[in-house]
Design a protein around this motif. Structure first.
Motif, PDB file in Angstrom:
ATOM      1  N   ASN A 132     -23.976   8.848  -5.115  1.00 43.69           N
ATOM      2  CA  ASN A 132     -24.991   8.006  -5.751  1.00 43.69           C
ATOM      3  C   ASN A 132     -25.339   8.362  -7.189  1.00 43.69           C
ATOM      4  O   ASN A 132     -26.138   7.679  -7.806  1.00 43.69           O
ATOM      5  N   VAL A 183     -33.274   2.311  -5.370  1.00 45.87           N
ATOM      6  CA  VAL A 183     -34.545   2.986  -5.073  1.00 45.87           C
ATOM      7  C   VAL A 183     -34.408   3.847  -3.822  1.00 45.87           C
ATOM      8  O   VAL A 183     -34.885   4.987  -3.778  1.00 45.87           O
ATOM      9  N   GLN A 184     -33.730   3.329  -2.801  1.00 41.77           N
ATOM     10  CA  GLN A 184     -33.538   4.107  -1.576  1.00 41.77           C
ATOM     11  C   GLN A 184     -32.706   5.358  -1.846  1.00 41.77           C
ATOM     12  O   GLN A 184     -33.008   6.432  -1.314  1.00 41.77           O
ATOM     13  N   ALA A 185     -31.680   5.243  -2.669  1.00 42.53           N
ATOM     14  CA  ALA A 185     -30.851   6.404  -3.009  1.00 42.53           C
ATOM     15  C   ALA A 185     -31.662   7.434  -3.777  1.00 42.53           C
ATOM     16  O   ALA A 185     -31.516   8.644  -3.562  1.00 42.53           O
ATOM     17  N   GLN A 186     -32.541   6.979  -4.670  1.00 37.54           N
ATOM     18  CA  GLN A 186     -33.382   7.908  -5.415  1.00 37.54           C
ATOM     19  C   GLN A 186     -34.346   8.633  -4.487  1.00 37.54           C
ATOM     20  O   GLN A 186     -34.552   9.837  -4.609  1.00 37.54           O
ATOM     21  N   ARG A 187     -34.937   7.907  -3.558  1.00 36.28           N
ATOM     22  CA  ARG A 187     -35.850   8.539  -2.597  1.00 36.28           C
ATOM     23  C   ARG A 187     -35.127   9.570  -1.745  1.00 36.28           C
ATOM     24  O   ARG A 187     -35.640  10.652  -1.489  1.00 36.28           O
ATOM     25  N   GLU A 188     -33.940   9.203  -1.291  1.00 38.69           N
ATOM     26  CA  GLU A 188     -33.157  10.129  -0.474  1.00 38.69           C
ATOM     27  C   GLU A 188     -32.795  11.376  -1.280  1.00 38.69           C
ATOM     28  O   GLU A 188     -32.888  12.494  -0.773  1.00 38.69           O
ATOM     29  N   LYS A 196     -31.003  -6.781  -4.146  1.00 37.75           N
ATOM     30  CA  LYS A 196     -30.410  -5.867  -3.160  1.00 37.75           C
ATOM     31  C   LYS A 196     -29.936  -4.588  -3.837  1.00 37.75           C
ATOM     32  O   LYS A 196     -30.155  -3.488  -3.324  1.00 37.75           O
ATOM     33  N   VAL A 242     -32.962  -2.420  -4.598  1.00 44.14           N
ATOM     34  CA  VAL A 242     -33.484  -1.785  -3.377  1.00 44.14           C
ATOM     35  C   VAL A 242     -32.612  -0.598  -2.997  1.00 44.14           C
ATOM     36  O   VAL A 242     -33.120   0.480  -2.668  1.00 44.14           O
ATOM     37  N   GLU A 243     -31.294  -0.778  -3.045  1.00 43.63           N
ATOM     38  CA  GLU A 243     -30.380   0.311  -2.707  1.00 43.63           C
ATOM     39  C   GLU A 243     -30.531   1.475  -3.685  1.00 43.63           C
ATOM     40  O   GLU A 243     -30.475   2.642  -3.285  1.00 43.63           O
TER      41      GLU A 243
END
Length: 76
Positions: free
Chosen positions: A70, A26-31, A20, A23-24
């Motif tokens: 982040n 990776v999502q923060a990096q994408r954002e 988890k 995943v969080e």
């Protein structure tokens, strides 16, 4: 036998928590990368006379907020 199952459950829970977190992350990096792209687009438009300084400032504020929350790992 119960001790074995308890250890297995704890290990599975740790694995899920680590997954988890990843995943969080990776999502923060994408954002962050998307916010950086938007800032670049706004700056380019402003420099070409099709955008405004207000748009650049807004995207910069959003990026700064994201970094505060982040970190800036996505910049590397």
């Amino acid at each position: 036998m119960a001790g074995f199952f308890d250890r297995a459950r704890e290990q599975a829970q740790r694995g899920l928590a680590q997954g988890k977190e990843k995943v969080e992350e990776v999502q923060a990096q994408r954002e962050g990368k998307e916010l950086l792209r938007r800032l670049g687009s706004a700056y380019y438009a402003q420099q070409r006379g099709r955008g405004s300084q207000q748009a650049v400032d807004q995207h910069l504020r959003e990026l700064d907020q994201h970094i505060e929350k982040n970190g800036d790992a996505f910049l590397r």
